[in-house]
Write a protein that holds these residues in place. Structure first.
Motif, PDB file in Angstrom:
ATOM      1  N   ALA A  70       0.767  -1.212   0.074  1.00  0.00           N
ATOM      2  CA  ALA A  70       0.004  -0.038  -0.037  1.00  0.00           C
ATOM      3  C   ALA A  70       0.811   1.260   0.080  1.00  0.00           C
ATOM      4  O   ALA A  70       0.440   2.317  -0.424  1.00  0.00           O
ATOM      5  CB  ALA A  70      -1.083  -0.034   1.215  1.00  0.00           C
ATOM      6  N   MET A  71       2.076   1.222   0.463  1.00  0.00           N
ATOM      7  CA  MET A  71       2.927   2.518   0.596  1.00  0.00           C
ATOM      8  C   MET A  71       3.111   2.999  -0.906  1.00  0.00           C
ATOM      9  O   MET A  71       3.413   4.305  -0.677  1.00  0.00           O
ATOM     10  CB  MET A  71       4.277   1.940   1.136  1.00  0.00           C
ATOM     11  CG  MET A  71       4.366   1.616   2.362  1.00  0.00           C
ATOM     12  SD  MET A  71       5.766   1.062   3.224  1.00  0.00           S
ATOM     13  CE  MET A  71       7.026   2.278   2.803  1.00  0.00           C
ATOM     14  N   SER A  72       2.959   2.307  -1.759  1.00  0.00           N
ATOM     15  CA  SER A  72       3.303   3.080  -3.191  1.00  0.00           C
ATOM     16  C   SER A  72       2.465   4.060  -3.700  1.00  0.00           C
ATOM     17  O   SER A  72       2.199   4.634  -4.569  1.00  0.00           O
ATOM     18  CB  SER A  72       3.456   2.022  -4.485  1.00  0.00           C
ATOM     19  OG  SER A  72       2.489   1.221  -4.548  1.00  0.00           O
ATOM     20  N   THR A  73       0.945   3.794  -3.055  1.00  0.00           N
ATOM     21  CA  THR A  73       0.000   4.713  -3.513  1.00  0.00           C
ATOM     22  C   THR A  73      -0.393   5.723  -2.248  1.00  0.00           C
ATOM     23  O   THR A  73      -0.868   5.410  -1.186  1.00  0.00           O
ATOM     24  CB  THR A  73      -1.109   4.005  -4.059  1.00  0.00           C
ATOM     25  OG1 THR A  73      -0.816   3.098  -5.119  1.00  0.00           O
ATOM     26  CG2 THR A  73      -2.456   4.920  -4.282  1.00  0.00           C
ATOM     27  N   GLU A  74      -0.448   7.038  -2.452  1.00  0.00           N
ATOM     28  CA  GLU A  74      -1.011   7.808  -1.304  1.00  0.00           C
ATOM     29  C   GLU A  74      -2.383   8.224  -1.171  1.00  0.00           C
ATOM     30  O   GLU A  74      -3.056   8.422  -2.464  1.00  0.00           O
ATOM     31  CB  GLU A  74      -0.043   9.171  -1.067  1.00  0.00           C
ATOM     32  CG  GLU A  74       1.331   8.984  -0.737  1.00  0.00           C
ATOM     33  CD  GLU A  74       1.982  10.128  -0.402  1.00  0.00           C
ATOM     34  OE1 GLU A  74       1.512  11.317  -0.461  1.00  0.00           O
ATOM     35  OE2 GLU A  74       3.255  10.105  -0.807  1.00  0.00           O
ATOM     36  N   GLY A  75      -2.858   8.014  -0.293  1.00  0.00           N
ATOM     37  CA  GLY A  75      -4.432   8.712  -0.086  1.00  0.00           C
ATOM     38  C   GLY A  75      -4.636   9.249   1.050  1.00  0.00           C
ATOM     39  O   GLY A  75      -3.879   9.649   1.948  1.00  0.00           O
ATOM     40  N   GLU A  76      -5.843   9.386   1.425  1.00  0.00           N
ATOM     41  CA  GLU A  76      -6.605  10.167   2.696  1.00  0.00           C
ATOM     42  C   GLU A  76      -7.235   9.410   3.544  1.00  0.00           C
ATOM     43  O   GLU A  76      -8.193   8.617   3.130  1.00  0.00           O
ATOM     44  CB  GLU A  76      -7.043  11.406   2.296  1.00  0.00           C
ATOM     45  CG  GLU A  76      -6.432  12.352   1.796  1.00  0.00           C
ATOM     46  CD  GLU A  76      -7.316  13.776   1.473  1.00  0.00           C
ATOM     47  OE1 GLU A  76      -8.180  13.981   2.191  1.00  0.00           O
ATOM     48  OE2 GLU A  76      -7.078  14.283   0.335  1.00  0.00           O
ATOM     49  N   ILE A  77      -6.513   8.863   4.547  1.00  0.00           N
ATOM     50  CA  ILE A  77      -7.083   8.127   5.667  1.00  0.00           C
ATOM     51  C   ILE A  77      -7.497   8.984   6.951  1.00  0.00           C
ATOM     52  O   ILE A  77      -6.762   9.775   7.308  1.00  0.00           O
ATOM     53  CB  ILE A  77      -6.229   6.827   6.186  1.00  0.00           C
ATOM     54  CG1 ILE A  77      -5.752   6.076   4.907  1.00  0.00           C
ATOM     55  CG2 ILE A  77      -6.863   6.165   7.311  1.00  0.00           C
ATOM     56  CD1 ILE A  77      -5.029   5.057   5.436  1.00  0.00           C
ATOM     57  N   ASP A  78      -8.777   8.804   7.209  1.00  0.00           N
ATOM     58  CA  ASP A  78      -9.284   9.625   8.392  1.00  0.00           C
ATOM     59  C   ASP A  78      -8.498   9.397   9.625  1.00  0.00           C
ATOM     60  O   ASP A  78      -8.229   8.425   9.942  1.00  0.00           O
ATOM     61  CB  ASP A  78     -10.904   9.457   8.594  1.00  0.00           C
ATOM     62  CG  ASP A  78     -11.777   9.357   7.567  1.00  0.00           C
ATOM     63  OD1 ASP A  78     -11.257  10.089   6.530  1.00  0.00           O
ATOM     64  OD2 ASP A  78     -13.122   8.783   7.437  1.00  0.00           O
ATOM     65  N   ALA A  79      -8.215  10.756  10.464  1.00  0.00           N
ATOM     66  CA  ALA A  79      -7.532  10.616  11.527  1.00  0.00           C
ATOM     67  C   ALA A  79      -8.009   9.682  12.698  1.00  0.00           C
ATOM     68  O   ALA A  79      -7.511   8.977  13.363  1.00  0.00           O
ATOM     69  CB  ALA A  79      -7.438  11.850  12.143  1.00  0.00           C
ATOM     70  N   ASP A  80      -9.376   9.197  12.616  1.00  0.00           N
ATOM     71  CA  ASP A  80      -9.941   8.363  13.607  1.00  0.00           C
ATOM     72  C   ASP A  80      -9.728   6.918  13.209  1.00  0.00           C
ATOM     73  O   ASP A  80     -10.286   6.005  13.713  1.00  0.00           O
ATOM     74  CB  ASP A  80     -11.557   8.763  13.910  1.00  0.00           C
ATOM     75  CG  ASP A  80     -12.241   8.643  12.764  1.00  0.00           C
ATOM     76  OD1 ASP A  80     -12.084   8.150  11.451  1.00  0.00           O
ATOM     77  OD2 ASP A  80     -13.681   8.849  13.058  1.00  0.00           O
ATOM     78  N   LEU A  81      -9.202   6.596  12.066  1.00  0.00           N
ATOM     79  CA  LEU A  81      -8.990   5.345  11.318  1.00  0.00           C
ATOM     80  C   LEU A  81     -10.273   4.479  10.913  1.00  0.00           C
ATOM     81  O   LEU A  81     -10.165   3.418  10.389  1.00  0.00           O
ATOM     82  CB  LEU A  81      -7.958   4.339  12.092  1.00  0.00           C
ATOM     83  CG  LEU A  81      -6.821   4.990  12.537  1.00  0.00           C
ATOM     84  CD1 LEU A  81      -6.147   4.140  13.597  1.00  0.00           C
ATOM     85  CD2 LEU A  81      -5.966   5.304  11.504  1.00  0.00           C
ATOM     86  N   ALA A  82     -11.498   5.199  10.990  1.00  0.00           N
ATOM     87  CA  ALA A  82     -12.622   4.746  10.665  1.00  0.00           C
ATOM     88  C   ALA A  82     -13.147   4.794   9.124  1.00  0.00           C
ATOM     89  O   ALA A  82     -14.372   4.642   9.075  1.00  0.00           O
ATOM     90  CB  ALA A  82     -13.604   4.992  11.790  1.00  0.00           C
ATOM     91  N   GLY A  83     -12.272   5.423   8.467  1.00  0.00           N
ATOM     92  CA  GLY A  83     -12.703   5.653   7.068  1.00  0.00           C
ATOM     93  C   GLY A  83     -11.624   6.373   6.419  1.00  0.00           C
ATOM     94  O   GLY A  83     -10.627   6.506   6.647  1.00  0.00           O
ATOM     95  N   ALA A  84     -11.859   6.450   4.912  1.00  0.00           N
ATOM     96  CA  ALA A  84     -10.769   6.892   4.087  1.00  0.00           C
ATOM     97  C   ALA A  84     -11.290   7.398   2.862  1.00  0.00           C
ATOM     98  O   ALA A  84     -12.573   6.867   2.328  1.00  0.00           O
ATOM     99  CB  ALA A  84      -9.617   5.913   3.873  1.00  0.00           C
ATOM    100  N   GLN A  85     -10.564   8.059   2.065  1.00  0.00           N
ATOM    101  CA  GLN A  85     -10.966   8.395   0.503  1.00  0.00           C
ATOM    102  C   GLN A  85     -10.043   7.769  -0.336  1.00  0.00           C
ATOM    103  O   GLN A  85      -8.731   8.112  -0.438  1.00  0.00           O
ATOM    104  CB  GLN A  85     -10.924   9.986   0.440  1.00  0.00           C
ATOM    105  CG  GLN A  85     -11.173  10.486  -0.991  1.00  0.00           C
ATOM    106  CD  GLN A  85     -12.858  10.332  -1.178  1.00  0.00           C
ATOM    107  OE1 GLN A  85     -13.422  10.520  -0.382  1.00  0.00           O
ATOM    108  NE2 GLN A  85     -12.947   9.949  -2.311  1.00  0.00           N
ATOM    109  N   CYS A  86     -10.677   6.720  -1.128  1.00  0.00           N
ATOM    110  CA  CYS A  86      -9.769   6.240  -2.141  1.00  0.00           C
ATOM    111  C   CYS A  86      -9.378   7.115  -3.139  1.00  0.00           C
ATOM    112  O   CYS A  86     -10.073   8.121  -3.681  1.00  0.00           O
ATOM    113  CB  CYS A  86     -10.650   5.286  -2.646  1.00  0.00           C
ATOM    114  SG  CYS A  86      -9.770   4.221  -4.149  1.00  0.00           S
TER     115      CYS A  86
END
Length: 142
Positions: A70-86
């Motif tokens: 997963a390190m090769s692709t940057e994305g946005e993961i919610d600071a509470d770790l309960a969601g993200a934006q692909c």
């Protein structure tokens, strides 16, 4: 939010890992007894070895192997770790987070960069579209 989860998000549990498992990915009501029920799943904080084993049992993939991929692709993961934006969400496909794996790393001024600024949360997510991606931030930013 449990004390364990709050402490993890504050960078106070560097020996632990956090796992978010979406209800749509793992359907097991027993998970809630181990962590926090969140909007779309369960978030668990557990010691590192047990957490990596739980991650592998739930996903069929080794935690560190997943993180490396997963390190090769940057994305946005919610600071509470309960969601993200692909990062591939713009293609109008199905984009929902299946799981998140995270760990905290203590401040390390010798390394520099964000590591010199404070403790760092490393987070890795898997989307239903197949994209695996990562994010990291200082706990002071969260």
């Amino acid at each position: 939010m449990t004390d364990q989860r709050a402490e993890f998000l504050a960078g106070e549990r560097p020996e632990d890992v956090a796992l978010f498992l979406a209800d749509s990915y793992v359907s097991d009501d027993r998970l809630e007894q181990f962590g926090d029920a969140v909007a779309d799943g369960t978030l668990i904080v557990v010691d590192g070895e047990r957490g990596r084993n739980a991650f592998q049992a739930a996903t069929g993939t080794g935690a560190m192997e997943f993180a490396k991929s997963a390190m090769s692709t940057e994305g946005e993961i919610d600071a509470d770790l309960a969601g993200a934006q692909c990062p591939d969400a713009g293609d109008d496909g199905d984009h929902a987070i299946q799981f998140v794996f995270a760990f905290a790393e203590e401040q390390n001024e010798e390394v520099g960069g964000i590591y010199a600024d404070g403790d760092v949360i490393h987070a890795y997510a898997q989307c239903t579209c197949g994209t695996a991606f990562s994010d990291r931030w200082n706990v002071t930013e969260a």
